[in-house]
Structures are given as C-alpha cells and as structure tokens.
Design an enzyme around this catalytic site. Structure first.
Site, short mmCIF file in Angstrom:
data_model
loop_
_atom_site.label_atom_id
_atom_site.label_comp_id
_atom_site.label_asym_id
_atom_site.label_seq_id
_atom_site.Cartn_x
_atom_site.Cartn_y
_atom_site.Cartn_z
N CYS A 1 0.77 -1.17 0.07
CA CYS A 1 -0.03 0.01 0.05
C CYS A 1 0.95 1.17 0.06
O CYS A 1 1.57 1.57 -0.94
CB CYS A 1 -1.04 -0.02 1.21
SG CYS A 1 -2.35 1.34 1.11
N HIS A 2 0.97 2.03 1.20
CA HIS A 2 1.78 3.33 1.31
C HIS A 2 3.07 3.02 1.93
O HIS A 2 3.93 3.86 1.87
CB HIS A 2 1.03 4.29 2.07
CG HIS A 2 -0.36 4.94 1.38
ND1 HIS A 2 -1.50 4.27 1.36
CD2 HIS A 2 -0.31 6.32 0.95
CE1 HIS A 2 -2.27 5.22 0.94
NE2 HIS A 2 -1.60 6.29 0.62
#
Length: 187
Positions: free
Chosen positions: A111-112
């Site tokens: 994800c991030h």
C-alpha cells in the site's frame, strides 16, 4: 502455504497502520509456522486504522530500539497513510529497513509502505508497485512502476492494497524460502 518453521519475521509498525495489512500477514505467516513479532517505536499497544476510523489495538512484541535485522529472516511493512508517514522520519526505523536490505533479506511493503523504501533509497532502478496515490512518488524516486497486485525484485516485495493480501503473503513465504538474495544489487 509453505512451511516457515524456524523462521522469524518482524512487522514494523506504529499507530495508524492499515488494520488488515498488519493482521492478515501476521496471522498467515504464523499459520505457516513462523515466529512473527510486531516491532514498534511505541511500547505496549499500537492502534490500527480500519478503512475510515480507528481500528483494533495490537500488542507490540518488541521495541524497535531492541531489535536488529540479524534477529529476523524478513521484514514486513504494513501501509495505511499514517503508519509509513510517521515511520519515514524515524531514523531507527529507516536504519532497520536498510540493514535488512544490506543483509540481503526479504523486505515486503504494501500500500503506502513503499514510501519507506523511497526514504531509504531502495526504489531506484527496481521494479515496484504500491497504492495508486504513491505511484508518482515511486516513479520520481527512480522506480520502475507496475500497476500489478504484487511485484518482486530481488527479494523486495511491493503490493498495491489490502485486496492483494493473499498474493502478498504467498510471495513473502516464497521469497523467505528462497533464502538470502545474494544477487541483489546495491541501492
């Protein structure tokens, strides 16, 4: 899932980790036989983010200040917006990630969390993916960006989002079982 008996995995996180991105790998890797420790600069418990609000608390197994890459076979970096943003300015966290890289061990970011790989300089020239809002960041850091569920480049695993967790976890198991990535080129 393949056998990870005798393997040790660190999940580096702080408050604001995306709930599923910590809990699913933690559960699946333990089910595969690994010892999985939640490592954090915080002590006691850290709290996740579950889509639109604060989520569950998770017990911290080991303090960041008390661990080294030599203690583990792999490092998992859960995303969410808050968690990696806090950790990417934490010198100890960045040093631990770099040590895993230098020891040619598996690093998995979802994800991030690839923001942490950007911050440590590990993206340049590598095949990577991440959440759609950080793809430009990955490109600007010199990454070769792919819009695919999971990308692996010499033991560095990146993944887009929680919808890809089954593939992400399976790839972690596969890469750990391959052993150290001695062919890994310098960052």
């Amino acid at each position: 899932m393949a056998n990870l008996n005798g393997k040790r995995i660190a999940i580096l996180a702080t408050n604001g980790f995306e709930q599923a991105e910590l809990e699913v790998p933690q559960t699946k890797l333990r089910e595969a036989g690994a010892q999985v420790d939640v490592v954090s600069p915080e002590s006691g418990e850290i709290r996740g983010w579950d889509e639109k609000d604060w989520g569950n608390k998770v017990r911290v197994d080991r303090a960041l200040s008390d661990v080294s890459a030599g203690d583990y076979d792999a490092l998992v970096l859960p995303g969410g917006q808050i968690n990696p943003d806090i950790l990417r300015v934490n010198k100890e966290a960045l040093a631990l990630i770099t040590a895993f890289f230098d020891q040619k061990k598996v690093i998995a970011a979802i994800c991030h969390a690839p923001w942490l790989l950007i911050q440590t300089g590990l993206v340049k020239g590598r095949n990577v993916t991440g959440y759609k809002s950080i793809l430009t960041d990955l490109r600007n850091a010199g990454g070769i960006v792919h819009d695919e569920a999971v990308i692996t480049d010499e033991g560095i695993i990146t993944s887009r989002n929680p919808g890809d967790l089954d593939q992400f976890c399976a790839k972690i198991v596969e890469e750990i079982n391959e052993g150290r990535h001695t062919q890994r080129k310098a960052a």
